[in-house]
Design a protein around this motif. Structure first.
Motif, short mmCIF file in Angstrom:
data_model
loop_
_atom_site.label_atom_id
_atom_site.label_comp_id
_atom_site.label_asym_id
_atom_site.label_seq_id
_atom_site.Cartn_x
_atom_site.Cartn_y
_atom_site.Cartn_z
N LEU A 254 49.84 42.87 39.06
CA LEU A 254 49.30 41.81 38.20
C LEU A 254 47.96 42.22 37.59
O LEU A 254 47.30 43.15 38.06
N ALA A 255 47.59 41.46 36.55
CA ALA A 255 46.30 41.72 35.88
C ALA A 255 45.15 41.54 36.88
O ALA A 255 45.22 40.66 37.76
N PRO A 256 44.10 42.36 36.77
CA PRO A 256 42.99 42.30 37.74
C PRO A 256 42.33 40.93 37.85
O PRO A 256 41.77 40.61 38.90
N LEU A 257 42.38 40.11 36.79
CA LEU A 257 41.71 38.81 36.83
C LEU A 257 42.63 37.68 37.28
O LEU A 257 42.22 36.52 37.32
N SER A 258 43.89 37.99 37.61
CA SER A 258 44.83 36.93 38.02
C SER A 258 44.46 36.39 39.40
O SER A 258 43.74 37.03 40.17
N LEU A 259 45.00 35.21 39.70
CA LEU A 259 44.64 34.51 40.92
C LEU A 259 44.96 35.33 42.17
O LEU A 259 44.17 35.38 43.12
N GLY A 260 46.13 35.99 42.14
CA GLY A 260 46.54 36.77 43.31
C GLY A 260 45.58 37.90 43.67
O GLY A 260 45.51 38.32 44.82
N ARG A 261 44.83 38.37 42.68
CA ARG A 261 43.88 39.46 42.93
C ARG A 261 42.51 38.93 43.33
O ARG A 261 41.61 39.69 43.66
N LYS A 262 42.34 37.60 43.23
CA LYS A 262 41.03 36.99 43.49
C LYS A 262 40.95 36.30 44.85
O LYS A 262 39.87 35.92 45.28
#
Length: 388
Positions: A20-28
């Motif tokens: 996923l994109a670095p700013l997506s929820l799963g990465r946060k």
């Protein structure tokens, strides 16, 4: 902290998350993984908690399910401008018995809630709300429950608990902690006249689907007073969900259920939020995305919470007094948010449960009605409940 009951988020979901994109929820967010174990909950405000229990569903035929598609959808969303810290604690698996699952959920919640960590429970059958409610036994004397559902779920409380009768158990099982129960979005033809009459006799609140669809803001005061919010996905209209999730051609639409979820999040009192009756199917993407958006809006609501209920400070509120049907009604309006409350008087001659003036959330319309000599329904119900 003892979280022995939790199993980690599956590797397939974690692999998907890495793409996923670095700013997506799963990465946060912090995630419970096999490799790293349960994340540190210091400074965590909200946790996601799966409960893979569906054996008390009246239609249960032995099928298992998982929440992988929901997690993939949720992780792929982008967070708002949020100040809350979120963790995914993974899942509570089915226990040897259903009581074991209830115990695991109750124990987990009784650790989280006192730490002011809000659990978002995503589960199988809605009877899990009973275990959620029991987690409050040692936390507070009186609990308010809101059920967003097409049916009241009172059922026959003399029979074993099921997903269509758990509220009956909440009412009759000791300790008696339930103060108010409200159903939002019910459809009359899914409820027997006996259940409708019982709701009336117990002075519980119910809001029909038509009322809620006509004016979604009706839900806000109800949510403002809730401790536990439980959503049955069967409240959604069939067009909004995938194949196995369809229950009725009528129901709340996606926009409405997201607004309801946001109202639950904005409430300063809501300390646990559950979404139940998830049934995956091959065309599952649409349901999992809708559940993810409900979770997103609940978190958005939590981030928009405003402390406007400090009534000790006179400058923070305007006070209005009106006479309706020979009752003196006292209203308060928050200067900060414009939200309204109505006072329920303390009845000194009865052994009432609250022992003080209670302020009940209400709408501006309730005040306008009172000015026209019409007493708000919520006031009547709370007043009589307070006097029994």
């Amino acid at each position: 902290m003892n979280f022995n009951f939790l199993s980690p988020v599956p590797d397939t979901v974690l692999a998907h998350n890495q793409l996923l994109a670095p700013l997506s929820l799963g990465r946060k967010i912090k995630i419970h993984t096999e490799q790293d174990g349960i994340p540190d909950l210091e400074n965590i405000n909200i946790v996601i908690l799966g409960v893979l229990e569906n054996r008390n569903d009246v239609n249960y035929i032995g099928e298992d399910f998982n929440l992988n598609e929901i997690r993939k959808s949720l992780y792929s969303l982008f967070p708002g401008s949020w100040s809350t810290n979120i963790a995914d604690l993974g899942d509570i698996q089915k226990g040897e018995s259903i009581e074991d699952t209830y115990f695991a959920l109750k124990e987990t919640l009784s650790i989280l809630i006192p730490k002011r960590i809000i659990p978002i429970i995503i589960g199988g059958s809605q009877d899990l709300t009973y275990a959620n409610y029991r987690a409050y036994d040692s936390l507070m004397p009186m609990v308010n429950v809101v059920n967003v559902d097409r049916a009241f779920d009172l059922g026959d409380s003399s029979k074993p608990i099921k997903n269509n009768s758990f509220v009956g158990k909440i009412i009759i099982d000791q300790p008696y902690n339930l103060f108010n129960y409200a159903t939002v979005g019910y459809q009359t033809y899914f409820n027997s006249q006996e259940e409708i009459d019982l709701m009336e006799r117990l002075h519980f609140e119910s809001y029909r689907l038509g009322e809620v669809s006509n004016d979604i803001t009706l839900v806000e005061p109800v949510m403002r007073d809730a401790n536990i919010v439980s959503i049955d996905l069967g409240v959604l209209k069939a067009a909004e969900v995938s194949l196995r999730q369809k229950v009725s051609p009528n129901g709340l639409d996606g926009k409405e259920i997201c607004a309801v979820s946001r109202y639950a999040g904005i409430s300063n009192k809501v300390s646990s939020f559950g979404i139940y009756e998830y049934k995956p199917s091959t065309d599952d993407e649409i349901t999992s995305m809708l559940i993810s958006q409900m979770v997103w809006y609940f978190i958005e609501g939590v981030n928009c919470r405003v402390q406007d209920d400090n009534f000790a400070d006179d400058k923070s509120h305007q006070k209005f007094i009106t006479l309706a049907d020979s009752h003196e009604l006292i209203f308060y309006k928050s200067v900060k948010t414009g939200r309204w409350w109505i006072e329920i008087p303390f009845l000194s001659n009865v052994n009432n449960k609250l022992k003080k003036h209670t302020l009940l959330p209400c709408t501006h319309q309730d005040y306008l009605d009172a000015c026209n000599d019409k007493i708000p329904d919520r006031w009547f119900k709370a007043y009589y409940k307070n006097s029994v």
